[in-house]
Design a protein around this motif. Structure first.
Motif, PDB file in Angstrom:
ATOM      1  N   THR A   1       1.037  -1.055  -0.015  1.00  0.00           N
ATOM      2  CA  THR A   1       0.329  -0.541   0.044  1.00  0.00           C
ATOM      3  C   THR A   1       0.652   1.268  -0.294  1.00  0.00           C
ATOM      4  N   MET A   2       2.063   1.401   0.538  1.00  0.00           N
ATOM      5  CA  MET A   2       2.567   2.234   0.790  1.00  0.00           C
ATOM      6  C   MET A   2       3.123   3.340  -0.475  1.00  0.00           C
ATOM      7  N   ILE A   3       3.840   1.395  -1.675  1.00  0.00           N
ATOM      8  CA  ILE A   3       4.263   1.948  -2.596  1.00  0.00           C
ATOM      9  C   ILE A   3       3.319   2.169  -3.853  1.00  0.00           C
ATOM     10  N   ALA A   4       2.107   1.968  -3.587  1.00  0.00           N
ATOM     11  CA  ALA A   4       0.710   2.364  -4.025  1.00  0.00           C
ATOM     12  C   ALA A   4       0.550   3.411  -4.135  1.00  0.00           C
ATOM     13  N   ASP A   5       0.419   4.370  -3.054  1.00  0.00           N
ATOM     14  CA  ASP A   5       0.306   5.051  -2.193  1.00  0.00           C
ATOM     15  C   ASP A   5       1.495   6.603  -2.869  1.00  0.00           C
ATOM     16  N   GLY A   6       2.397   5.948  -3.045  1.00  0.00           N
ATOM     17  CA  GLY A   6       4.033   6.887  -3.507  1.00  0.00           C
ATOM     18  C   GLY A   6       3.963   7.502  -4.988  1.00  0.00           C
TER      19      GLY A   6
END
Length: 270
Positions: A220-225
């Motif tokens: 999710t962090m990679i997607a949000d970034g």
């Protein structure tokens, strides 16, 4: 060369340590919003920078490892346990049960694990429990096939035949005679599966079908970034680097364990 063998296990041990002891480490509040500190680059205060809400990225990466570790333990335990049970029964009993289990495993092998996990997640819905179930359903066939092969080999050994002649039940033969003699193989296989489970969890979370906010996850962090790549590269690059390094460490460690097991088997047969 000898030192290099310890790099991957040491890194993996460090990931496990911070995941287990994250609540007691001197970290920022993972969910504390500070808009005045939003999108700060990596610094001495914020090692991995901050996100669009001013949250410390390093803290969220650490708690993301905690999330991944929980899913790995549950999914490998569930998928491995199911696969071992079905493989033991298929190898020991044979017949129609063996045929059904192996054809089911062959059917699942015809599709990539990520597709199976994706379909299962869509059918079951989001959430940690459903994510574990989906990943377990995608990973059991490898355990089943390898454990079945071991069971086929061991069931003709003298100690198994003697146990059967002594009136031992099927459960006793499986749990007390067959399973203990294949624990090394199962442990190596479980270690190999960790990298796959981490990848599946990150992929599903990246697609929005895995871990849901506010719980942090590497996927999710990679997607949000992605929305901030031009101005805050660290939001995607650093969690992604930790994810890749962890998967490489797991695969390297499992390879080392498999080498050690092969060396022991060679010594045993000398």
């Amino acid at each position: 060369m000898h030192i290099k063998r310890y790099i991957a296990p040491t890194f993996l041990a460090a990931v496990v340590f911070v995941a287990v002891f994250a609540p007691w480490l001197p970290l920022f509040d993972r969910d504390a919003i500070d808009l005045a500190s939003a999108l700060q680059p990596p610094s001495a205060n914020h090692w991995f920078g901050t996100d669009n809400l001013g949250r410390d990225t390093f803290t969220r990466v650490v708690y993301g490892s905690r999330t991944s570790l929980s899913i790995v333990v549950a999914a490998v335990g569930a998928g491995g346990g199911l696969g071992c049970l079905l493989g033991l029964l298929a190898g020991y009993r044979g017949g129609w049960f063996d045929a059904i289990i192996m054809r089911a495993a062959d059917l699942q092998y015809s599709l990539p694990p990520v597709i199976l996990a994706l379909v299962a997640t869509v059918a079951l819905g989001t959430g940690m429990a459903n994510l574990v179930i989906a990943i377990s359903l995608a990973t059991w066939p490898r355990f089943a096939r390898i454990v079945r092969a071991e069971a086929l080999h061991l069931r003709q050994r003298d100690f198994v035949l003697l146990a059967e002649l002594g009136g031992a039940s099927v459960a006793r033969v499986l749990l007390q005679h067959l399973l203990p003699n294949m624990l090394n193989t199962v442990m190596v296989l479980a270690t190999l599966d960790i990298g796959l489970v981490v990848t599946l969890e990150a992929t599903l979370s990246f697609l929005g079908l895995g871990v849901q906010p506010p719980d942090p996850s590497w996927g999710t962090m990679i997607a949000d970034g992605r929305a901030y790549l031009s101005q805050a590269w660290w939001l995607t690059a650093l969690p992604g680097a930790i994810l890749v390094a962890t998967i490489l460490a797991v695969n390297t460690t499992s390879h080392l364990l498999r080498q050690r097991q092969d060396e022991r088997m060679e010594v045993a047969f000398v």
